[in-house]
Design a protein around this motif. Structure first.
Motif, PDB file in Angstrom:
ATOM      1  N   HIS A  75       4.593   0.121  -2.717  1.00 28.09           N
ATOM      2  CA  HIS A  75       3.333   0.356  -1.980  1.00 28.09           C
ATOM      3  C   HIS A  75       2.832  -0.998  -1.486  1.00 28.09           C
ATOM      4  O   HIS A  75       2.496  -1.865  -2.291  1.00 28.09           O
ATOM      5  CB  HIS A  75       2.301   1.013  -2.899  1.00 28.09           C
ATOM      6  N   HIS A 103       1.168  -3.400   2.171  1.00 31.44           N
ATOM      7  CA  HIS A 103       0.412  -3.386   3.430  1.00 31.44           C
ATOM      8  C   HIS A 103       0.994  -4.390   4.415  1.00 31.44           C
ATOM      9  O   HIS A 103       0.261  -4.937   5.244  1.00 31.44           O
ATOM     10  CB  HIS A 103      -1.062  -3.698   3.140  1.00 31.44           C
ATOM     11  N   GLU A 106      -2.105   6.324   0.409  1.00 31.09           N
ATOM     12  CA  GLU A 106      -2.756   6.551  -0.834  1.00 31.09           C
ATOM     13  C   GLU A 106      -4.015   7.382  -0.634  1.00 31.09           C
ATOM     14  O   GLU A 106      -4.726   7.249   0.360  1.00 31.09           O
ATOM     15  CB  GLU A 106      -3.094   5.221  -1.540  1.00 31.09           C
ATOM     16  N   HIS A 149      -0.478   4.438  -8.175  1.00 31.87           N
ATOM     17  CA  HIS A 149      -0.148   3.079  -7.757  1.00 31.87           C
ATOM     18  C   HIS A 149      -1.115   2.072  -8.384  1.00 31.87           C
ATOM     19  O   HIS A 149      -2.245   2.415  -8.744  1.00 31.87           O
ATOM     20  CB  HIS A 149      -0.084   3.001  -6.227  1.00 31.87           C
ATOM     21  N   ASP A 156       1.177  -4.166  -3.199  1.00 29.31           N
ATOM     22  CA  ASP A 156      -0.104  -3.656  -2.692  1.00 29.31           C
ATOM     23  C   ASP A 156      -0.647  -4.581  -1.595  1.00 29.31           C
ATOM     24  O   ASP A 156       0.097  -4.989  -0.705  1.00 29.31           O
ATOM     25  CB  ASP A 156      -1.088  -3.466  -3.851  1.00 29.31           C
TER      26      ASP A 156
HETATM   27 ZN   LIG Z   1      -2.885  -0.395  -1.301  1.00 28.28          ZN
END
Ligand SMILES: [Zn+2]
Length: 207
Positions: free
Chosen positions: A7, A9, A64, A120, A168
């Motif tokens: 997970h 970005h 998410e 997560h 993340d």
């Molecule tokens: Zn995130």
């Protein structure tokens, strides 16, 4: 073999990119959902858009999405929207990436969902991890696990086929976390990488 970042970005990183609200479908693997912090009075149209986008072949998961006690959005509205995501994930047979802050007991009510749930950024105590595992949830560990001994202890005891690793929204190097976890679990780095990709296959083709 690449490090799977479950997970993240960062566009084009190997793993699952968390699509921003109103962003176009990317070329790489991604997930789409309405984060509780992005809930506004327009959530219905935002969710319709997410439904469209998430049918794309490279959308691997819904999310998410989830429950967050620390943001000023009504709890029952958060529950309702989360339930919409789960029903939709069941319809299109994709796993759900869950964001959960201080709502773990409510989350356990969803254990009978027909799709895999991956929590997560797990950063709670061992008893919570055990309860979630017993209820069938997967856990994804992030940057906190590379510093916190208590999380490392959880990872040591946690079945490797039920976990993921993620960066993340940090710019931390996922390779460091893989090295740490391979030492904790006494697994070679290659085996750990292979296992994480296999876990991804399993949550995508869970049927
Ligand atoms: Zn995130």
């Amino acid at each position: 073999m690449d490090f799977l970042d479950f997970h993240h970005h960062k566009p084009s990183q190997p793993g699952i990119y968390n699509l921003n609200l109103n962003e176009e479908i990317p070329q790489w693997k991604f997930s789409a959902g309405l984060h509780p912090k992005d809930i506004t009075e327009n959530w219905k149209s935002d969710f319709e858009r997410i439904k469209n986008i998430s049918q794309s072949y490279n959308c691997l998961a819904i999310g998410e999405c989830g429950l967050d006690a620390m943001i000023p959005i009504d709890e029952s509205l958060q529950n309702e929207i989360f339930q919409h995501h789960i029903s939709w994930a069941e319809d299109i047979k994709k796993p759900v990436i869950v964001h959960c802050v201080r709502r773990f007991s409510q989350l356990l009510h969803y254990k009978r969902a027909k799709v895999p749930f991956i929590i997560h950024g797990f950063n709670k105590k061992e008893n919570v991890a055990k309860e979630l595992l017993q209820a069938g949830f997967f856990l994804s560990f992030g940057k906190a696990a590379s510093d916190h001994l208590s999380l490392q202890q959880i990872i040591k005891d946690f079945p490797v086929h039920k976990m993921f690793l993620e960066s993340d929204d940090t710019d931390f190097d996922i390779a460091e976390l893989y090295e740490k976890v391979s030492a904790i679990k006494s697994m070679s780095l290659e085996n750990l990488k292979m296992q994480m990709w296999e876990n991804l296959e399993n949550v995508i083709n869970y049927g």
